[in-house]
Enzyme design. Structure first.
Site, PDB file in Angstrom:
ATOM      1  N   LYS A  95       4.083   1.755   9.069  1.00  0.00           N
ATOM      2  CA  LYS A  95       4.769   1.530   7.798  1.00  0.00           C
ATOM      3  C   LYS A  95       4.983   2.915   7.192  1.00  0.00           C
ATOM      4  O   LYS A  95       4.031   3.590   6.802  1.00  0.00           O
ATOM      5  CB  LYS A  95       3.950   0.655   6.863  1.00  0.00           C
ATOM      6  CG  LYS A  95       4.694   0.371   5.559  1.00  0.00           C
ATOM      7  CD  LYS A  95       3.804  -0.260   4.514  1.00  0.00           C
ATOM      8  CE  LYS A  95       4.577  -0.345   3.195  1.00  0.00           C
ATOM      9  NZ  LYS A  95       3.693  -0.668   2.047  1.00  0.00           N
ATOM     10  N   GLY A 146       2.740  -1.922  -7.472  1.00  0.00           N
ATOM     11  CA  GLY A 146       1.709  -2.289  -8.441  1.00  0.00           C
ATOM     12  C   GLY A 146       2.211  -2.666  -9.808  1.00  0.00           C
ATOM     13  O   GLY A 146       1.416  -2.952 -10.706  1.00  0.00           O
ATOM     14  N   ALA A 155       6.441  -4.413  -2.368  1.00  0.00           N
ATOM     15  CA  ALA A 155       6.072  -3.745  -3.621  1.00  0.00           C
ATOM     16  C   ALA A 155       6.691  -4.401  -4.845  1.00  0.00           C
ATOM     17  O   ALA A 155       7.847  -4.824  -4.829  1.00  0.00           O
ATOM     18  CB  ALA A 155       6.447  -2.263  -3.611  1.00  0.00           C
ATOM     19  N   GLY A 156       5.892  -4.468  -5.901  1.00  0.00           N
ATOM     20  CA  GLY A 156       6.352  -4.987  -7.185  1.00  0.00           C
ATOM     21  C   GLY A 156       6.159  -6.472  -7.379  1.00  0.00           C
ATOM     22  O   GLY A 156       6.417  -6.998  -8.468  1.00  0.00           O
ATOM     23  N   ASN A 177      -0.165  -6.577  -2.042  1.00  0.00           N
ATOM     24  CA  ASN A 177      -1.577  -6.222  -2.043  1.00  0.00           C
ATOM     25  C   ASN A 177      -2.192  -6.432  -3.424  1.00  0.00           C
ATOM     26  O   ASN A 177      -3.055  -7.276  -3.619  1.00  0.00           O
ATOM     27  CB  ASN A 177      -1.743  -4.770  -1.586  1.00  0.00           C
ATOM     28  CG  ASN A 177      -3.197  -4.353  -1.367  1.00  0.00           C
ATOM     29  OD1 ASN A 177      -3.471  -3.302  -0.816  1.00  0.00           O
ATOM     30  ND2 ASN A 177      -4.166  -5.157  -1.759  1.00  0.00           N
ATOM     31  N   THR A 178      -1.694  -5.662  -4.405  1.00  0.00           N
ATOM     32  CA  THR A 178      -2.320  -5.644  -5.724  1.00  0.00           C
ATOM     33  C   THR A 178      -2.365  -7.017  -6.380  1.00  0.00           C
ATOM     34  O   THR A 178      -3.368  -7.371  -7.013  1.00  0.00           O
ATOM     35  CB  THR A 178      -1.571  -4.663  -6.644  1.00  0.00           C
ATOM     36  OG1 THR A 178      -1.425  -3.407  -5.979  1.00  0.00           O
ATOM     37  CG2 THR A 178      -2.323  -4.448  -7.951  1.00  0.00           C
TER      38      THR A 178
END
Length: 260
Positions: free
Chosen positions: A96, A157, A184-185, A206-207
């Protein structure tokens, strides 16, 4: 099934391994998500000696495919070097690819990203580039040899969800044969469902799971959302309309009168 280069997977939810309250919660959340691919930072794996070895053992227990990343790299040289180290450590040609331009937004350096992708692909890597939702950037990555492109929904995040729906839709329309992953986001299961409804092949997050009050339950919620979003896309969503359209017919009812 979703294809990443020459491998197929049933799960369309990729998940990260950072920020969890404990290693056990990380494992339980990944299992609850049903994810078959997890991202791992080379920096984390090599930073702590015995700690790194213990973490790698936890990942092995999950029996998942590892997608190492170049998180934190700010130059082409750094990203390429990190990717080569990851290939040696994890025994995979997958990477990645992240080349970061700005510390506050973590926005990708799209010029450096394309350059690094070109170098790595010529060296035998199968690259998963993290980029913005810009069509021209995505097309340059495809021209470089990327068969997977990973545009963001919003900054890493931020939990804002999809901020440029039209751009993501355009990417999907113009790159029909490329595996597209929203990365992301994403902050809520509904955001993930929206990405799959647009026809995206998968999401990576993830977050939103790791920082939830109950990461394991949240991982399960994302699993259901991804499945629902994909099912909705395959079923065929109706187009949005500017005006109301009655769901119950009025023709032939006692309250409808023809005008001559």
């Amino acid at each position: 099934m979703v294809r990443f280069y020459d491998q197929e997977f049933s799960s369309r939810l990729l998940i990260g391994t950072a920020l969890y309250p404990s290693p056990k919660i990380m494992q339980d959340a990944i299992r609850a998500a049903g994810s078959q691919i997890v991202t791992v930072s080379l920096r984390r794996e090599t930073a702590g000696g015995k700690t790194g070895d213990a973490f790698w053992s936890l990942i092995r227990e999950l029996d998942v495919t590892v997608l190492p990343n170049t998180a934190g790299c700010k130059s082409v040289r750094e990203a390429v070097t990190t990717a080569k180290l990851a290939r040696e450590l994890f025994g995979t040609s997958w990477i990645k690819l992240e080349v970061i331009a700005d510390n506050d937004t973590l926005q990708p350096d799209v010029v450096g990203l394309v350059e690094a992708a070109s170098i790595l692909i010529k060296d035998g890597f199968e690259v998963f580039p993290y980029c913005t939702e810009d069509l021209s950037v995505a097309m340059r990555l495809v021209d470089a040899g990327c068969k997977v492109v990973m545009p963001w929904a919003a900054p890493i995040g931020s939990a804002k969800g999809i901020t440029n729906r039209d751009a993501l839709r355009l990417l999907r329309e113009r790159l029909p044969d490329i595996t597209l992953v929203v990365d992301a986001g994403i902050g809520a299961p509904s955001h993930a469902a929206q990405a799959l409804e647009l026809g995206y092949d998968a999401v990576l997050l993830n977050t939103a799971v790791a920082k939830a009050a109950d990461p394991v339950a949240m991982a399960g919620a994302f699993k259901l959302a991804v499945e629902a979003g994909r099912a909705a896309h395959e079923a065929g969503l109706m187009d949005a309309r500017d005006f109301a359209s009655p769901s119950t017919p009025v023709v032939g009812t006692p309250f409808w009168h023809a005008v001559s």
